[in-house]
Design a protein around this motif. Structure first.
Motif, short mmCIF file in Angstrom:
data_model
loop_
_atom_site.label_atom_id
_atom_site.label_comp_id
_atom_site.label_asym_id
_atom_site.label_seq_id
_atom_site.Cartn_x
_atom_site.Cartn_y
_atom_site.Cartn_z
N PRO A 1 -23.08 13.31 37.81
CA PRO A 1 -22.46 12.80 39.05
C PRO A 1 -23.10 11.50 39.50
O PRO A 1 -24.25 11.20 39.15
N GLY A 2 -22.37 10.74 40.33
CA GLY A 2 -22.91 9.50 40.87
C GLY A 2 -23.98 9.75 41.91
O GLY A 2 -24.12 10.84 42.46
N ARG A 3 -24.75 8.71 42.22
CA ARG A 3 -25.86 8.83 43.17
C ARG A 3 -25.36 9.19 44.57
O ARG A 3 -26.00 9.92 45.30
N THR A 4 -24.21 8.67 44.95
CA THR A 4 -23.72 8.98 46.29
C THR A 4 -23.47 10.47 46.45
O THR A 4 -23.65 11.01 47.54
N TRP A 5 -23.09 11.14 45.35
CA TRP A 5 -22.91 12.60 45.39
C TRP A 5 -24.21 13.28 45.77
O TRP A 5 -24.23 14.18 46.62
N ALA A 6 -25.31 12.89 45.17
CA ALA A 6 -26.60 13.53 45.45
C ALA A 6 -26.99 13.36 46.91
O ALA A 6 -27.50 14.29 47.55
N ASP A 7 -26.74 12.18 47.46
CA ASP A 7 -27.04 11.97 48.87
C ASP A 7 -26.17 12.86 49.76
O ASP A 7 -26.63 13.38 50.78
N GLN A 8 -24.92 13.01 49.38
CA GLN A 8 -24.02 13.88 50.16
C GLN A 8 -24.46 15.33 50.12
O GLN A 8 -24.39 16.04 51.12
N VAL A 9 -24.93 15.77 48.96
CA VAL A 9 -25.44 17.15 48.85
C VAL A 9 -26.67 17.33 49.74
O VAL A 9 -26.81 18.34 50.43
N ALA A 10 -27.56 16.34 49.73
CA ALA A 10 -28.75 16.43 50.58
C ALA A 10 -28.35 16.54 52.05
O ALA A 10 -28.98 17.28 52.82
N ALA A 11 -27.30 15.83 52.44
CA ALA A 11 -26.84 15.89 53.83
C ALA A 11 -26.18 17.23 54.14
O ALA A 11 -26.31 17.75 55.25
N ARG A 12 -25.46 17.81 53.17
CA ARG A 12 -24.78 19.10 53.40
C ARG A 12 -25.75 20.26 53.44
O ARG A 12 -25.50 21.27 54.08
N ARG A 13 -26.85 20.18 52.67
CA ARG A 13 -27.86 21.25 52.58
C ARG A 13 -27.22 22.58 52.20
O ARG A 13 -27.33 23.56 52.93
N PRO A 14 -26.54 22.65 51.05
CA PRO A 14 -25.92 23.91 50.64
C PRO A 14 -26.96 24.91 50.16
O PRO A 14 -28.13 24.57 49.96
N HIS A 15 -26.50 26.15 49.97
CA HIS A 15 -27.39 27.16 49.40
C HIS A 15 -27.77 26.82 47.97
O HIS A 15 -28.85 27.20 47.50
N GLY A 16 -26.89 26.13 47.26
CA GLY A 16 -27.18 25.75 45.89
C GLY A 16 -26.05 24.96 45.29
O GLY A 16 -24.99 24.78 45.89
N VAL A 17 -26.29 24.47 44.07
CA VAL A 17 -25.33 23.63 43.35
C VAL A 17 -25.08 24.24 41.98
O VAL A 17 -26.03 24.65 41.29
#
Length: 352
Positions: free
Chosen positions: A116-132
């Motif tokens: 995935p692109g880098r912007t995806w990783a930043d979005q995941v960090a902001a969402r703080r999901p249980h996991g990926v």
């Protein structure tokens, strides 16, 4: 006056140690709230500052304590492509587990890229999901470090390549499936068997073709490299490559397709050329999608337990999220099985 050393250079001069947010902030020359913003994927941080903080987080191997990691009721599910019935089976499996856990699923697609692109990783960090959960894809080093520092666990399902010894993964016995599919055709009496593989960059595709080769070699049959063609797991590739194989004067009497969608494309090619399945051509697919039972004739295929694989990946990522310490990585392969239907039969005497 010399320029300050990079975070990696600084860390090379000292033993590996755990740093607090305050220590990282001091070394980065920013405030602790700024480091917290970076950890939480906030957009209001200058790019240079974000890079400097991320470098230090990675260099120190910083990991947010699970007790401090406030999680959103989400699981991130990432596909390299999201456009087939195959993906629906995976979504169904993850949804089954997420629903029971009171969670929702966020879908992402990396447009065919295996990372995935880098912007995806930043979005995941902001969402703080249980996991990926990453399907047929993976993470680069910086993305892994970003998720690890936020204590966001990740699992790879059906990894495209070797995910690494420390990455939990769920897969299937692809080699055994390719072996079983081809052995079935050999036992029916076929000696000229073609193969339409998936992308060579994907580990599952290579394993299926390796199983195909092993079945031929075990039976004492030659492996004709010209009968092995490389597709992309889409219907159109099965059709196009199927036409190439079936127009040969010495065409194969049977073909092992690397997945069901390519097998259905091969069906279309056979119809266009006036060939009957299974009288003139036997076909075996891989996946056992619901459509395999509905086509005419019903498709003989290797069942890959997609829903069960997705459920196992979701359960594993939630288990990792609940643990206070990082557990040993787990690599699980679920069994494939041959499902014999009506698309395979012994070759007719008139076949080449």
């Amino acid at each position: 006056m010399t320029a300050p050393d990079s975070a990696e250079t600084q860390m090379a001069r000292r033993p590996t140690q755990t740093a607090t947010l305050a220590e990282i902030a001091r070394e980065a020359g920013v405030s602790a709230p700024t480091v917290s913003k970076v950890l939480n994927g906030r957009a209001d941080v200058a790019p240079a500052t974000r890079t400097r903080v991320e470098d230090l987080l990675r260099a120190y191997g910083y990991r947010r304590r699970r007790a401090e990691a406030t999680r959103s009721p989400l699981i991130d599910l990432v596909f390299h492509e999201l456009e087939s019935a195959w993906a629906l089976e995976v979504i169904r499996g993850v949804e089954n587990v997420a629903r029971d856990a009171g969670l929702s699923v966020v879908l992402s697609e990396s447009a065919g890229r295996l990372v995935p692109g880098r912007t995806w990783a930043d979005q995941v960090a902001a969402r703080r999901p249980h996991g990926v959960i990453l399907v047929l894809s993976g993470l680069d080093e910086s993305q892994r470090a970003l998720l690890t520092s936020r204590s966001i666990p990740f699992v790879v399902m059906d990894p495209a390549g070797d995910p690494g010894a420390d990455v939990p993964s769920i897969g299937a016995t692809n080699w055994q499936g390719g072996l079983a599919a081809t052995r079935h055709l050999v036992e029916l009496g076929h000696t000229r068997i073609g193969a339409i593989s998936g992308p060579s960059r994907m580990m599952c595709s290579r394993a299926r073709v390796d199983g195909y080769r092993a079945a031929l070699e075990t039976a004492g049959l030659p492996v004709d490299a010209s009968l092995i063609v490389t597709g992309d797991f889409h219907h159109e590739a099965g059709y196009r490559l199927g036409l190439d194989l079936l127009r040969r004067p010495d065409r194969p009497t049977a073909v092992f397709a690397g997945n069901d969608l390519q097998a259905l494309g091969l069906y279309e090619a056979a119809r266009e050329l006036g060939l009957r399945i299974p009288e003139d051509l036997s076909v075996v697919g891989f996946d056992d999608l619901p459509v395999a039972r509905w086509v005419g004739p019903p498709l003989t295929t290797v069942r890959q337990p997609l829903t069960e694989m997705a459920e196992a990946a979701a359960k594993l990522v939630l288990d990792l999220a609940r643990e206070e310490e990082t557990s040993a990585a787990r690599r699980v392969e679920l069994a494939t099985s041959l499902v014999v239907r009506s698309s395979t039969a012994p070759p007719t005497p008139s076949a080449p």
